[in-house]
Structures are given as C-alpha cells and as structure tokens.
Design an enzyme around this catalytic site. Structure first.
Site, mmCIF file in Angstrom:
data_model
loop_
_atom_site.group_PDB
_atom_site.id
_atom_site.type_symbol
_atom_site.label_atom_id
_atom_site.label_comp_id
_atom_site.label_asym_id
_atom_site.label_seq_id
_atom_site.Cartn_x
_atom_site.Cartn_y
_atom_site.Cartn_z
ATOM 1 N N ASP A 1 -0.179 2.092 0.843
ATOM 2 C CA ASP A 1 -0.768 0.939 1.540
ATOM 3 C C ASP A 1 -2.259 0.887 1.257
ATOM 4 O OD1 ASP A 1 -0.999 3.307 3.169
ATOM 5 O OD2 ASP A 1 -1.628 2.051 4.839
ATOM 6 N N GLU B 1 -1.128 4.862 6.076
ATOM 7 C CA GLU B 1 -2.348 5.654 6.190
ATOM 8 C C GLU B 1 -3.548 4.798 6.554
ATOM 9 O OE1 GLU B 1 -5.894 8.050 5.138
ATOM 10 O OE2 GLU B 1 -5.319 6.060 4.432
#
Length: 383
Positions: free
Chosen positions: A72, A136
């Site tokens: 991500d 994250e």
C-alpha cells in the site's frame, strides 16, 4: 522458473494504484508469481484489508527466515504536480519514478525476486516466509497485526525477519535499523466554564490552563537517551479552540501531541505521567482535562550479534560500506514483528518517500536484490 527481474517487478507493482487500503492487484500479482515458484500462498484479509502470507519449505522448520513489507502507498496528491504520472512507473535518468517506488514496492520486489531465485537451494529443514500487507500506510490494525494473529492461530513461525523499509538517509548501505523508538499520540481536551472576557473571574479559562499544561510538558526533559537510543522527544502538534469571538472565554480547548520514546519508558508509564501532570494543573486551575491516548508501538531493539552481523556483512559486500546500526526515525511494522522474533530493517535510500516525484535509482533496486540474496544464502549456510 526463470529468475525474476526486481526492476520489472517494481514497475509492475507501481502500476497497481494501491493507495491504502486498496489492494489494486498488487498482492494478487505477487501471489501468482510466488505460487508459480512453489510457495504456498494464503490471503489473510481482515476488515477489508488485503494481506498475503507465502511460505516455501516446511511449516515449523528449524530455520525460517522471514521478509516483511507492504504494497500500500500514500495518496499521490495532485497528479499534475508530478513530472510523470505517479502510477506509470516511468524509467528516466537511471531512475524509476512513481508512487511507492521508494516506499516500498522496490523493497518488496527485491526480496520477492531474491526469494524466488533461492527456493531450490533452501535446505530441507529450512523455510522462507514472506508476509506482505496492504495496511502499513493506514491504521496498521489489520495488516501485519492480522498476519501475526493468523500465524499464531495456525502454528506458522518465523525465526528471524528482515523488514524491507528504506533505511539509508543519503547513501546506499550506510544504515540498517536494529530497533525503533516507541510512538504515542495524545489528544487533550480542557473543559472550563465559558464567560465574558471582561469578567474573567466569573469563568474558568480552558485556554490558559491548557497552555500552562502544554508549556510544562514541552519543557520537560524525558531522558538523556542511552547506548541504544537518542533522547525521547515530545512534540506539540496541534492547539485548537475554534473561538470566533474576541470577547468570550470559551468553554473548551483542545491540543494534540506526539511522543517518540526509547526503552527507558513504556507507553503505559508515559500515559500515567501525562495524566498526573494534567491532574496537577486541574487542581491549580479548576479546569478539567480529558486525555485520549493511543500507543502506536513500544520501543524495541535487536541486540547486536550474529544475525545483525550476517545482515551487515551482506550489505558491506554489496555496497562496500559497513552499515551503522540505528534506532532512529519513525515507526514501521517491525514494531509488530519483534513480538515473535528478532527483526532488523534493511533497505534503500529513503529521501524521496511520500514526496511528489517519488523515485528510486534502478541500480539500487538491483543492489538491494543482491543484498537480500546474500542474506538468504548466508542464513541457510549456503553462501
């Protein structure tokens, strides 16, 4: 299976617009590639967050080396501000440009390529484990944490782990992270009594009380640091009253702060300190304080030893530099991994991460891939 080109894989991952929490095909791409190479892949999705667990070798093997990373990315902002489309993965001037190029699709591509290249050489009682999350850059509650919860439930283990976050300030190979400071955020709400500014004795001014508390907190020296960590820091990040009137003492004022703390403290001990200081000012002023505290992670350190030496040796061979062991910087998912095994972070130069025109040196991707390959080989005594 032919070797995986880490540069091409990085580009393919960048072209997946996986702005947290969207997976956008990035983990599907990796799962297909790793499955073809013989890894046992499991999607460990939770609350809409996509995560991937991949293992090659025996479950519960005596030697299990893990790699952790995320696909991500933060939002690109205004695409018009970028030199190239942020999800085009354009190659120019020896660099690969795009959101996630530095943080950290290149790191993921480098360790995936190294793992795929090595699987046929891993000893029978060894295992390579890859844990890759899509959370994250978000709340980090359903990413690596979900993977670790699932591992505990299913009996999966990792003996040692490498997190592929960018770790070098300016030069490739100059630093690895063998620990991180803890981090906590606090929101403080001061509740007083509203009144006319001309008659302050009839009010209880929350602004004055809050400023008194914040001044004391900001001036206080938490510690002087120690052998593993720099001094802990407290930063005021917001003060807000939202009062449009100049002749009214408001009833409420709020503030926010962040503390980065070393192993001389815990999130709990600092929470108790904040509450105690707020109670003192409350007694002095008659203004009540409500505190909402969130501890993002506790401090930790992986003590120098054979594992940090193994990693440092690999970096030195491939870059010509002996990396410094450091606990500086912000937080990473290593703060979660440390609960199950020793962990260090080794990765690229991080100077462009989260910026417009994020990019990575193509040569550095190849160099990082070589570092990871050397770590894997040495870990399994196959250097």
């Amino acid at each position: 299976m032919t070797a995986v080109d880490p540069v091409d894989l990085t580009a393919r991952l960048i072209r997946c617009p996986s702005v947290t929490p969207d997976e956008a095909g990035a983990l599907t791409l990796l799962a297909d590639l790793l499955s073809e190479a013989g890894f046992e892949c499991t999607r460990v999705d939770r609350n809409g967050t996509a995560n991937l667990f991949a293992r090659w070798g025996a479950k519960g093997a005596n030697k299990s080396l893990g790699f952790n990373g995320h696909t991500d990315v933060v939002p690109p902002g205004n695409a018009a501000d970028w030199r190239f489309d942020p999800f085009s993965a354009t190659e120019a001037e020896g660099k690969l440009w795009g959101r996630g190029a530095c943080d950290m699709k290149s790191g993921v591509a480098a360790f995936v390529a190294a793992a795929v290249d090595h699987v046929r050489k891993t000893p029978p009682d060894g295992a390579l484990v890859l844990t890759i999350t899509g959370d994250e850059e978000g709340d980090a509650t359903d990413g690596t944490v979900a993977l670790l919860d699932w591992m505990a439930e299913t009996g999966e283990t990792i003996s040692h782990c490498i997190v592929g976050e960018p770790t070098c300030p300016t030069v490739m190979g100059e630093m690895i992270k063998n620990g991180r400071r803890g981090s906590m955020n606090a929101k403080i709400v001061a509740r007083g009594v509203q009144g006319h500014a001309a008659y302050p004795h009839r009010a209880k001014n929350p602004v004055s009380a809050l400023v008194r508390l914040l001044d004391h907190l900001a001036r206080f020296s938490l510690d002087d640091g120690n052998a593993n960590f720099d001094p802990s820091t407290l930063a005021l990040t917001s003060i807000d009253t939202g009062n449009p009137a100049t002749n009214v003492i408001p009833a409420q004022s709020t503030a926010a702060l962040n503390i980065r703390f070393n192993d001389l403290h815990t999130g709990e001990s600092l929470s108790q300190w904040l509450h105690a200081e707020a109670d003192k000012v409350a007694k002095e002023t008659g203004v009540a304080f409500d505190l909402k505290i969130k501890v993002s992670g506790e401090s930790f350190v992986t003590n120098p030893g054979w594992f940090t030496d193994l990693v440092s040796d690999a970096v030195e061979v491939e870059t010509g530099r002996r990396p410094v062991l450091s606990t500086s910087g912000g937080t990473s998912d290593a703060r979660f991994v440390k609960s199950i095994c020793p962990v260090v972070e080794v990765g690229l130069v991080g100077s462009s991460m989260h910026q417009v025109d994020e990019h990575v040196e193509i040569a550095h991707i190849q160099q990082l891939n070589a570092i990871y390959a050397r770590i894997i080989a040495a870990y399994f005594d196959d250097a």
